[in-house]
Design a protein around this motif. Sequence first.
Motif, PDB file in Angstrom:
ATOM      1  N   THR A 119      -4.929   5.317  -3.996  1.00 49.81           N
ATOM      2  CA  THR A 119      -5.042   4.053  -2.885  1.00 49.81           C
ATOM      3  C   THR A 119      -3.742   4.027  -2.395  1.00 49.81           C
ATOM      4  OG1 THR A 119      -4.683   2.431  -4.805  1.00 49.81           O
ATOM      5  CG2 THR A 119      -6.994   2.988  -4.082  1.00 49.81           C
ATOM      6  N   ASP A 120      -2.608   4.192  -3.018  1.00 49.83           N
ATOM      7  CA  ASP A 120      -1.348   3.678  -2.412  1.00 49.83           C
ATOM      8  C   ASP A 120      -0.184   4.757  -2.877  1.00 49.83           C
ATOM      9  OD1 ASP A 120      -1.244   2.945  -4.813  1.00 49.83           O
ATOM     10  OD2 ASP A 120      -0.181   1.130  -4.558  1.00 49.83           O
ATOM     11  N   ILE A 167      -2.978  12.151   1.770  1.00 46.34           N
ATOM     12  CA  ILE A 167      -2.774  10.882   2.287  1.00 46.34           C
ATOM     13  C   ILE A 167      -4.106  10.125   1.940  1.00 46.34           C
ATOM     14  CG2 ILE A 167      -2.037   9.537   4.143  1.00 46.34           C
ATOM     15  CD1 ILE A 167      -0.883  11.773   5.582  1.00 46.34           C
ATOM     16  N   PRO A 168      -4.180   9.048   1.217  1.00 43.47           N
ATOM     17  CA  PRO A 168      -5.310   8.188   1.015  1.00 43.47           C
ATOM     18  C   PRO A 168      -5.507   7.532   2.437  1.00 43.47           C
ATOM     19  CG  PRO A 168      -3.956   7.830  -0.770  1.00 43.47           C
ATOM     20  CD  PRO A 168      -3.091   8.743   0.076  1.00 43.47           C
ATOM     21  N   TRP A 169      -6.923   7.138   2.464  1.00 42.73           N
ATOM     22  CA  TRP A 169      -7.082   6.522   3.816  1.00 42.73           C
ATOM     23  C   TRP A 169      -6.143   5.184   4.187  1.00 42.73           C
ATOM     24  CZ3 TRP A 169      -9.593   7.793   8.152  1.00 42.73           C
ATOM     25  CH2 TRP A 169      -9.809   6.695   9.057  1.00 42.73           C
ATOM     26  N   GLY A 170      -5.792   4.269   2.979  1.00 42.90           N
ATOM     27  CA  GLY A 170      -5.230   3.212   3.372  1.00 42.90           C
ATOM     28  C   GLY A 170      -3.752   3.484   3.602  1.00 42.90           C
ATOM     29  N   MET A 171      -3.376   4.745   3.463  1.00 48.45           N
ATOM     30  CA  MET A 171      -1.899   4.854   3.684  1.00 48.45           C
ATOM     31  C   MET A 171      -1.729   5.929   5.104  1.00 48.45           C
ATOM     32  SD  MET A 171       0.038   6.055   0.160  1.00 48.45           S
ATOM     33  CE  MET A 171       1.652   6.012   1.099  1.00 48.45           C
ATOM     34  N   LEU A 172      -2.782   6.006   5.815  1.00 47.05           N
ATOM     35  CA  LEU A 172      -2.776   6.800   7.058  1.00 47.05           C
ATOM     36  C   LEU A 172      -1.915   5.991   8.016  1.00 47.05           C
ATOM     37  CD1 LEU A 172      -3.438   9.614   8.106  1.00 47.05           C
ATOM     38  CD2 LEU A 172      -5.627   8.474   9.014  1.00 47.05           C
ATOM     39  N   ALA A 173      -2.158   4.893   8.401  1.00 37.87           N
ATOM     40  CA  ALA A 173      -1.320   3.881   9.253  1.00 37.87           C
ATOM     41  C   ALA A 173       0.025   3.927   9.113  1.00 37.87           C
ATOM     42  CB  ALA A 173      -1.978   2.686   9.679  1.00 37.87           C
ATOM     43  N   ALA A 193       8.865   6.312   1.178  1.00 35.60           N
ATOM     44  CA  ALA A 193       8.071   6.235  -0.188  1.00 35.60           C
ATOM     45  C   ALA A 193       8.861   5.788  -1.216  1.00 35.60           C
ATOM     46  CB  ALA A 193       7.242   7.322  -0.476  1.00 35.60           C
ATOM     47  N   ALA A 194      10.165   6.424  -1.377  1.00 35.80           N
ATOM     48  CA  ALA A 194      10.964   6.343  -2.449  1.00 35.80           C
ATOM     49  C   ALA A 194      11.631   4.808  -2.462  1.00 35.80           C
ATOM     50  CB  ALA A 194      12.202   7.309  -2.340  1.00 35.80           C
ATOM     51  N   ARG A 195      12.154   4.378  -0.983  1.00 35.52           N
ATOM     52  CA  ARG A 195      12.648   3.119  -0.701  1.00 35.52           C
ATOM     53  C   ARG A 195      11.572   1.918  -1.151  1.00 35.52           C
ATOM     54  NH1 ARG A 195      16.359   4.135   4.847  1.00 35.52           N
ATOM     55  NH2 ARG A 195      18.003   4.915   3.758  1.00 35.52           N
ATOM     56  N   GLU A 199       4.837   5.588  -5.866  1.00 36.26           N
ATOM     57  CA  GLU A 199       4.635   6.666  -6.549  1.00 36.26           C
ATOM     58  C   GLU A 199       4.496   7.859  -5.908  1.00 36.26           C
ATOM     59  OE1 GLU A 199       3.000   6.262 -10.261  1.00 36.26           O
ATOM     60  OE2 GLU A 199       3.976   4.646 -10.976  1.00 36.26           O
ATOM     61  N   LEU A 200       5.052   9.131  -6.207  1.00 36.81           N
ATOM     62  CA  LEU A 200       4.545  10.444  -5.673  1.00 36.81           C
ATOM     63  C   LEU A 200       3.672  11.118  -6.537  1.00 36.81           C
ATOM     64  CD1 LEU A 200       7.675  10.859  -3.451  1.00 36.81           C
ATOM     65  CD2 LEU A 200       5.614  10.013  -2.607  1.00 36.81           C
TER      66      LEU A 200
END
Length: 366
Positions: A119-120, A167-173, A193-195, A199-200
Amino acid sequence: METGSLHNCIIVIPALDPGPELPDYVESLLGLGARGVVVVDDGSDGAHQAAFQALERLEGCTLLRHEKNQGKGVALKTAFAFILQNGAWTGAAVVTADADGQHSVQDVCAVGRAALEETDRLVLGVRDLTLPQVPPRSKLGNRLTSWAFHLLYGVRLADTQTGLRGIPWGMLAWCGEIRGERFEYEMNMLIRAAREHRELRQVVIQVIYYDNNQGSHLHAVRDTWRVFLVLVSGLGWYTVSAAASAAADVLAFWLCSAVIFRPLSELACYWWSTLSARALSSSLNYTLNRRYVFGARPQGRTLLRYYCLWACQLLCSYLLLLLLERLLPGIYPTVNKALGDIILAVCSYQIQMHWVFREEDSGGER
């Protein structure tokens, strides 16, 4: 989702002067159940239009065009915006793949399957770049950026330059808002993402190179250098901010210790001079770091955390000054203070990145 299926996945492929094998590759992805494939022609020349004409004939493939080459980052964001506007695709996972044949359909499926489970978290298809078939320019560039990324952001990645990402849908924007026009866009994605302490997730994929990677449009020196500059840009701005704040701090300390508090005892003089100088420079440092280094929004908790760190640095600066005065007798106190503050600045960068300006509400704390 079953192994080898792309059900509920949208595949995005930015393409510049692709080879004739691209239509077959897209057809294979569609044959595995992809909800759609979006190919972005990023200003390809006339000699490579046959591949795009074949793509236009494929049902389920959408072709977007840039009249002029704008870069991989712009091409990806063009596709993301198009997908977000298509209500029929809401909830799908998006997988980005390269047009040069480096990503097998099986690996695209693996990354897509992982993205549907998240999800994220971004999903990275990472290669083992220690294998002998990896071209030297790719091996060197990735080792350099992986080392620097771990040093600066505390995240260890096996492959920082992979173009195969889920890319999960919730992170596309969220991905569409990231700065960058060319290859540096993908590095900016990892940095943000790191800042934000997202998590990756890393999925191991095959190492595939055709003709020693001649089909890649990544310029060995220019683009690797550009990506590296983006990677260390935060540290560069932090250095500028620290230098400006230190100059103000040292100047204020000199004025206080040599004039204002000179009649006091040595301990009292140094203490009040350090306190006054740090108070004056801290507001400048906080503003510069928040706006230009870490890109954080103005929040009460970041200010509170900053001044908790500031208080610790104040005490450490004072103690280091006394220590250096004993270890390096005969040196002007202002010089000893500057030496101590350099040591503190190196430690402070990591603390500010991982705690002070941490965007907890952006990515969720883990």
